[in-house]
Every structure is written in structure tokens, then in C-alpha cells.
Design an enzyme around this catalytic site. Structure first.
Site, short mmCIF file in Angstrom:
data_model
loop_
_atom_site.label_atom_id
_atom_site.label_comp_id
_atom_site.label_asym_id
_atom_site.label_seq_id
_atom_site.Cartn_x
_atom_site.Cartn_y
_atom_site.Cartn_z
N HIS A 72 0.85 -1.19 0.00
CA HIS A 72 0.00 0.00 0.00
C HIS A 72 0.88 1.24 0.00
CE1 HIS A 72 -4.11 -1.67 1.57
NE2 HIS A 72 -3.70 -2.25 0.47
N LYS A 296 1.51 -0.46 15.23
CA LYS A 296 2.94 -0.48 15.57
C LYS A 296 3.37 -1.64 16.48
CE LYS A 296 4.25 2.85 13.12
NZ LYS A 296 4.48 2.21 11.82
N TYR A 384 4.47 6.19 9.92
CA TYR A 384 3.59 5.08 9.56
C TYR A 384 4.37 3.97 8.84
CZ TYR A 384 -0.77 2.70 8.53
OH TYR A 384 -1.77 1.76 8.50
C1 PHB Z 1 -5.69 -4.44 11.02
O1 PHB Z 1 -6.06 -5.27 11.86
O2 PHB Z 1 -5.78 -4.66 9.81
C2 PHB Z 1 -5.18 -3.10 11.44
C3 PHB Z 1 -5.19 -2.75 12.78
C4 PHB Z 1 -4.72 -1.51 13.16
C5 PHB Z 1 -4.24 -0.64 12.19
C6 PHB Z 1 -4.21 -1.00 10.87
C7 PHB Z 1 -4.68 -2.24 10.49
O3 PHB Z 1 -3.81 0.60 12.52
#
Ligand code: PHB
Ligand code: APR
Length: 389
Positions: A72, A296, A384
Site C-alpha cells: 500500500h 505499531k 507510519y
Molecule cells: C488491522 O487489523 O488490519 C489493522 C489494525 C490496526 C491498524 C491497521 C490495520 O492501525
């Protein structure tokens, strides 16, 4: 039994460390409290930083991830009916990898098994002794039999509820914690994702997140009350609430379906210092927890593994203790930055019960600044995709 590195905990941190050590001919034994099926049944986040992708490659475990994962290049952030995109590639030259933590763990188990890695499941009563001596050892029981494992080092990769952190004396340990006054209700459904990139939504009804695992497997979350239980939420109620929290254009095209998993996670920030005591090293959730906003948790466990792996390599290959001596300081520097980002991103997007009218204005101003300011987007994007190791 005797090994070079005793690893407590067969979650992603323990397995990745074990597999990386194996690539350098360093022997380890993993002691896991649960069964493999239990560990693989846990649904966790699914966004991998490039640093973790690189470590999976170094561990020789990246083939399925590259075949089945998605890269992504950005993410969407909405507030009310406004929506904007932060482009990771434009700001950092790096994407993130969408690949579930469960799959990472599965690939690591397979690699350990293929190389005859030693993993003991369903171990109980783990006790770490002599961590501050040159001859640490671990006592445990398995199938009712008492065992002793002698080792050079102990890696405490046993998560937030493990024994490793508790083995560091209280007068050495310092803990920092923040509990958030809400949880995340998450569902997994065999439906196509509403959007090809993630949507983080701030709405007057609370936070929502649209995420995914693959083309026909979606992961959605809504902020909920800590007193809620998953059974309070029918699938219909979940979908209705999610639609109210994301922009209309997305809500109108959301494909709903039965949930195949539904759970509530509390949100917590936690750090323990130091991450090393003698020959015991804490790694991953054993040492720190972040709220899931920004995904994270696994990635910060991975950076710990990177520092610890290199420290141990340096010890065995070059006889140098430098990496070991600086492990805690190096790991914590990066941990605190991930803590800051997760805390900031959480505070940007959630409704807090005690938020004043002024606080709400600050949140909108923060969102509008991010929306309109390239430097703010770059700072967000750098965090990120993952700060450098
Ligand atoms: C996910 O479970 O896909 C997920 C969880 C927290 C995030 C991003 C994705 O910040
Ligand atoms: N003895 C042996 N094993 C134990 C013990 C114990 N006393 N206590 C816990 N464990 C095991 C757990 O059963 C679990 O499988 O340790 C493992 C720890 O794994 P995780 O909790 O997944 O933690 P970690 O490997 O650090 O993974 C990073 O960051 O935010 C999170 O979701 C992310 O779980 C991921 C974590």
C-alpha cells in the site's frame, strides 16, 4: 537440556528471533505456553513496515508474504464527510505491506519446523534463574515433567502477561502506562474491502477503521465502550454503526456479510525500562504495548528483534559485548518514538469521554493541518511506514 539462547514465548517476536539466529548457526530453544493452533488463532493487525519485511527476507521466510501480501502506497483519513490521503511513497519512497500477523507467525513456524527448530509447546511454570550471572537457566514443566534448560542468554518474548518482565527485580524496573477509556470492537468478514487502501475515520460517533487481509477478507473496527462485550453487538448493529462513522460515499458501497470473528481489544500504552537485566533481554510485548492505531505493535517487536539479533551475532561471531550493552538503550529510543506516534494517532482519531469543546476544536485543527500541510504529512508518513532501525 542446553542451548545458546533460551527464548520464552513462541509469538512472532520469539519465532523471528529464533529463525534469524538459526541463519547464523546460533542455537535456540523456544518455550511456548499455549498450543500452536492457539497462537495461530489470534487475530492481530496486518500492516508490516519495510523493516519487518526485510527481517522476514533475512530469515528466509518472505516468499508467501511477497506472493500473497499487498503493498500500500498510502492511506485515507476521514473526519465527518471530509476525506484525504497521505501518500507514503511520495513522502518516504516506501510502501507498507498488508499481510496478517497470523500469516507472519504461520510462516515463521513453518520455517522453524523445516529446519528442525526446537519449540516446546504447552510449557508451564517457567522460572528464569541466574539472569544476572554468567550461567542463566530456565526451569519449566511440560506434560507434568520438570525440566531445566541451561543457556548463555534468555530472550523474554512472552508478551505482556509473560514471566520475563516480572523476573527483573522491582527496584531495577520502571514502568510507564496509559490506559485509554475505550476499546476497539473488531470483526473479520469474508467480503471485499470497501476501499483498496485503509481508511482511518474520526467521526462524532467515535473512531472507525476499514482494513483488510485480502481481496475477499476484510477487517473492520469501531471504537466501543469498555463495558461492551462482543455479544452485545449483532453483525447488523456493527455494520450500521460502521456506516455511520465513515464518509457517505464509502458507506454506500460497503459490502456487508456475516462476521467470522468478533472481539474487543482494550487500548493501552505501556513501556518498561530497562529492557535488559544481566543476560535477560525483553523483546516485543513483554516490554511494551501500544494502542493499535497505526499498527505499531508487531513492528516495534520486530525492531527489538533486529537489535537483539545483531547484539547476539556480534557476541558469538566477534566476541563483542557492545551490542548487548547498548541493546536496551537502542531499543527503547525507537520504542518511545513508536509510543509517541501511536498515542498521537489515537488522540487524533478517537472520541474521549472527557473531551471538552476546546479539545474537539484542537482535534479538528490537527486534522486540518495534516490534511493541508506537506511537512505534517511527511512526518506522519515517516512514522507510519516505520522509522529507521
Ligand atoms: C488491522 O487489523 O488490519 C489493522 C489494525 C490496526 C491498524 C491497521 C490495520 O492501525
Ligand atoms: N511461558 C511461555 N510462553 C508464554 C508465557 C510463559 N509464561 N507467557 C506468555 N507466553 C507466550 C504467549 O502464549 C504468546 O504466544 O508468549 C507469546 C507472546 O506472543 P505475543 O503476545 O504475540 O507477543 P510478541 O511475540 O511480542 O508479538 C508482538 O505485538 O502488538 C502486538 O499484536 C502484536 O502480538 C503482537 C506483538
Amino acid at each position: 537440556m542446553k542451548t545458546q539462547v533460551a527464548i520464552i514465548g513462541g509469538g512472532p517476536a520469539g519465532l523471528l528471533l529464533s529463525q534469524l539466529l538459526h541463519t547464523r548457526g546460533i542455537d535456540s530453544v523456544v518455550l511456548e505456553r499455549k498450543t500452536k493452533d492457539y497462537v495461530l488463532g489470534r487475530i492481530r493487525a496486518g500492516v508490516l513496515e519495510q523493516g519487518l519485511v526485510n527481517l522476514m527476507e533475512e530469515a528466509g521466510c518472505a516468499e508467501r508474504m511477497h506472493a500473497e501480501g499487498f503493498t500500500h502506497d498510502g492511506t485515507l483519513i476521514s473526519y465527518g464527510d471530509e476525506i484525504f490521503r497521505v501518500d507514503f511513497s511520495e513522502h518516504t519512497g516506501m510502501p507498507v505491506m498488508i499481510y496478517g500477523q497470523t500469516e507472519v507467525t504461520r510462516d515463521l513456524y513453518e520455517a522453524r519446523e523445516n529446519s528442525d527448530g526446537k519449540i516446546e509447546f504447552e510449557v508451564q511454570d517457567v522460572v528464569i534463574q541466574g539472569a544476572n550471572t554468567d550461567t542463566p537457566h530456565v526451569y519449566y514443566t511440560v506434560g507434568g515433567a520438570a525440566r531445566r534448560l541451561d543457556c548463555d542468554f534468555v530472550a523474554g518474548c512472552d508478551g505482556f502477561h509473560g514471566v520475563s518482565r516480572q523476573s527483573i527485580p522491582l527496584d531495577v524496573r520502571r514502568e510507564y502506562e496509559k490506559i485509554y477509556p475505550f476499546g476497539w470492537l473488531g470483526i473479520l468478514s469474508e467480503t471485499p474491502p470497501v476501499n483498496h487502501e485503509l481508511i482511518y475515520a474520526n467521526s462524532s460517533r467515535g473512531f472507525a477503521l476499514c482494513s483488510m487481509r485480502n481481496d475477499n477478507l476484510s477487517r473492520y473496527y469501531i471504537q466501543c465502550s469498555l463495558s461492551d462485550s462482543p455479544s452485545d453487538w449483532t453483525d447488523e448493529a456493527f455494520w450500521e454503526e460502521l456506516k455511520r462513522r465513515i464518509p457517505k460515499e464509502q458507506a454506500d458501497k460497503l459490502v456487508t456479510g456475516p462476521s467470522i470473528e468478533k472481539s474487543i481489544a482494550p487500548l493501552r500504552s505501556f513501556v518498561t525500562e530497562p529492557m535488559r537485566w544481566g543476560r535477560l533481554f525483553l523483546c516485543g510485548d513483554a516490554a511494551h504495548i501500544v494502542p493499535p492505531t497505526g499498527a505499531k505493535g508487531l513492528n516495534t517487536a520486530a525492531s527489538d528483534v533486529h537489535y537483539l539479533f545483531n547484539a547476539l551475532r556480534n557476541f558469538y561471531e566477534n566476541g563483542s559485548e557492545d551490542g548487548i550493552d547498548t541493546y536496551s538503550e537502542k531499543a527503547l529510543k525507537r520504542v518511545w518514538k513508536a509510543e509517541r506516534f501511536s498515542w498521537w494517532f489515537s488522540s487524533l482519531l478517537h472520541r474521549y469521554p472527557d473531551q471538552s469543546a476546546f479539545d474537539l476544536k484542537m482535534q479538528v485543527a490537527d486534522l486540518e493541518f495534516l490534511r493541508s500541510n506537506k511537512a505534517a504529512q511527511q512526518a506522519m508518513a515517516e512514522n507510519y511506514v516505520g522509522l529507521p532501525y
